[in-house]
Design a protein around this motif. Structure first.
Motif, PDB file in Angstrom:
ATOM      1  N   MET A 102      17.138 -10.179  30.567  1.00 61.38           N
ATOM      2  CA  MET A 102      16.812  -8.792  30.208  1.00 61.38           C
ATOM      3  C   MET A 102      15.467  -8.378  30.790  1.00 61.38           C
ATOM      4  O   MET A 102      15.313  -7.263  31.311  1.00 61.38           O
ATOM      5  N   VAL A 103      14.494  -9.267  30.693  1.00 63.26           N
ATOM      6  CA  VAL A 103      13.160  -8.963  31.219  1.00 63.26           C
ATOM      7  C   VAL A 103      13.209  -8.815  32.735  1.00 63.26           C
ATOM      8  O   VAL A 103      12.629  -7.883  33.308  1.00 63.26           O
ATOM      9  N   THR A 104      13.925  -9.711  33.392  1.00 60.59           N
ATOM     10  CA  THR A 104      14.047  -9.653  34.847  1.00 60.59           C
ATOM     11  C   THR A 104      14.641  -8.325  35.293  1.00 60.59           C
ATOM     12  O   THR A 104      14.136  -7.671  36.218  1.00 60.59           O
ATOM     13  N   ARG A 105      15.727  -7.917  34.633  1.00 54.58           N
ATOM     14  CA  ARG A 105      16.385  -6.661  35.007  1.00 54.58           C
ATOM     15  C   ARG A 105      15.504  -5.450  34.705  1.00 54.58           C
ATOM     16  O   ARG A 105      15.471  -4.485  35.463  1.00 54.58           O
ATOM     17  N   ALA A 106      14.766  -5.494  33.594  1.00 56.45           N
ATOM     18  CA  ALA A 106      13.902  -4.374  33.220  1.00 56.45           C
ATOM     19  C   ALA A 106      12.747  -4.190  34.203  1.00 56.45           C
ATOM     20  O   ALA A 106      12.223  -3.080  34.357  1.00 56.45           O
ATOM     21  N   LEU A 107      12.359  -5.272  34.873  1.00 58.14           N
ATOM     22  CA  LEU A 107      11.224  -5.217  35.801  1.00 58.14           C
ATOM     23  C   LEU A 107      11.630  -4.869  37.235  1.00 58.14           C
ATOM     24  O   LEU A 107      10.766  -4.833  38.113  1.00 58.14           O
ATOM     25  N   GLU A 108      12.900  -4.601  37.460  1.00 60.93           N
ATOM     26  CA  GLU A 108      13.338  -4.226  38.805  1.00 60.93           C
ATOM     27  C   GLU A 108      12.610  -2.957  39.263  1.00 60.93           C
ATOM     28  O   GLU A 108      12.584  -1.958  38.548  1.00 60.93           O
ATOM     29  N   GLY A 109      12.002  -3.042  40.425  1.00 60.89           N
ATOM     30  CA  GLY A 109      11.275  -1.896  40.954  1.00 60.89           C
ATOM     31  C   GLY A 109       9.817  -1.834  40.533  1.00 60.89           C
ATOM     32  O   GLY A 109       9.067  -0.979  41.028  1.00 60.89           O
ATOM     33  N   TRP A 110       9.388  -2.729  39.638  1.00 61.84           N
ATOM     34  CA  TRP A 110       7.991  -2.733  39.204  1.00 61.84           C
ATOM     35  C   TRP A 110       7.125  -3.476  40.220  1.00 61.84           C
ATOM     36  O   TRP A 110       7.543  -4.503  40.767  1.00 61.84           O
ATOM     37  N   GLU A 111       5.928  -2.986  40.455  1.00 64.09           N
ATOM     38  CA  GLU A 111       4.957  -3.695  41.276  1.00 64.09           C
ATOM     39  C   GLU A 111       3.969  -4.378  40.335  1.00 64.09           C
ATOM     40  O   GLU A 111       3.007  -3.753  39.856  1.00 64.09           O
ATOM     41  N   LEU A 112       4.212  -5.632  40.059  1.00 65.64           N
ATOM     42  CA  LEU A 112       3.419  -6.345  39.065  1.00 65.64           C
ATOM     43  C   LEU A 112       1.966  -6.535  39.480  1.00 65.64           C
ATOM     44  O   LEU A 112       1.083  -6.699  38.621  1.00 65.64           O
ATOM     45  N   ARG A 113       1.698  -6.500  40.769  1.00 68.51           N
ATOM     46  CA  ARG A 113       0.312  -6.648  41.234  1.00 68.51           C
ATOM     47  C   ARG A 113      -0.562  -5.474  40.803  1.00 68.51           C
ATOM     48  O   ARG A 113      -1.795  -5.557  40.860  1.00 68.51           O
ATOM     49  N   GLU A 114       0.069  -4.404  40.358  1.00 67.15           N
ATOM     50  CA  GLU A 114      -0.687  -3.241  39.900  1.00 67.15           C
ATOM     51  C   GLU A 114      -1.056  -3.336  38.425  1.00 67.15           C
ATOM     52  O   GLU A 114      -1.644  -2.405  37.859  1.00 67.15           O
TER      53      GLU A 114
END
Length: 217
Positions: A102-114
């Motif tokens: 669920m977490v993986t799918r929710a983070l699709e398109g997120w730029e975590l480095r920001e």
């Protein structure tokens, strides 16, 4: 020889799959330089208010975001959005916990480095979340003074899987005659050496110490 029950086999495979995804998430978080903190508690512990105040206090010094899990509605996400942080709801339906998929799918398109901090607010439940690694760096278990001092003894697995215990709603401690020595003793009995923080998101008491802990864990 008796064959292993099918339910046990399926559960074992599900947890193994979750652990593989959680390891991948943890590596991804580490490479991006984002600290990931998950929150688990029973319903009504004040978890969402605590997180809202946390997100608000961390800004603008840090870049923060949150994923919020609930069986239904997007009420918590709308509430947390008042902090001006990036927030996304995960509606789990009949599932009583978040998992790594669920977490993986929710983070699709997120730029975590920001981001500097990402918070994962789990579904209100002290049983199911204990078995599911989300790739977090720090797991908090929240316990409100209105729930009683014996919660750690009733739900030892979640306290054993967490890193820090946060006692919430301490502004109500005197009114409910909360026994601090008893809860501290019960926590240490289940998880010796566990750090315990006391906070009131309503009055702000203890929040400075919590924010300082995040800055210098």
């Amino acid at each position: 020889m008796t064959k292993e029950p099918r339910l046990v086999e399926v559960r074992r495979n599900v947890l193994k799959h979750n652990d593989v995804l959680a390891r991948a998430l943890r590596e991804r978080f580490h490479e991006a330089g984002v600290r990931v903190v998950s929150l688990v508690s029973s319903p009504g512990s004040g978890k969402t208010e605590f997180l809202e105040k946390t997100l608000t206090r961390l800004q603008p010094e840090f870049r923060v975001a949150a994923l919020v899990g609930d069986l239904a509605t997007e009420n918590d996400a709308r509430r947390l959005a008042r902090s001006k942080a990036k927030v996304q709801q995960i509606v789990t339906g009949t599932v009583c916990h978040l998992d790594a998929d669920m977490v993986t799918r929710a983070l699709e398109g997120w730029e975590l480095r920001e981001l500097d901090f990402l918070f994962l607010e789990n579904v209100g439940n002290l049983v199911c979340p204990s078995s599911y690694d989300l790739g977090e760096e720090l797991r908090l278990v929240l316990l409100s003074v209105t729930e009683g001092e014996d919660k750690p003894l009733k739900y030892p697995t979640i306290f054993n899987s967490a890193d820090v215990a946060v006692v919430t709603k301490i502004d109500l401690a005197a009114a409910v005659e909360f026994d601090w020595a008893a809860v501290e003793g019960n926590i240490q009995r289940v998880r010796p050496g566990m750090r315990v923080l006391r906070v009131s998101a309503k009055t702000g008491e203890g929040m400075d110490a919590w924010i300082e802990f995040l800055r210098h864990p």
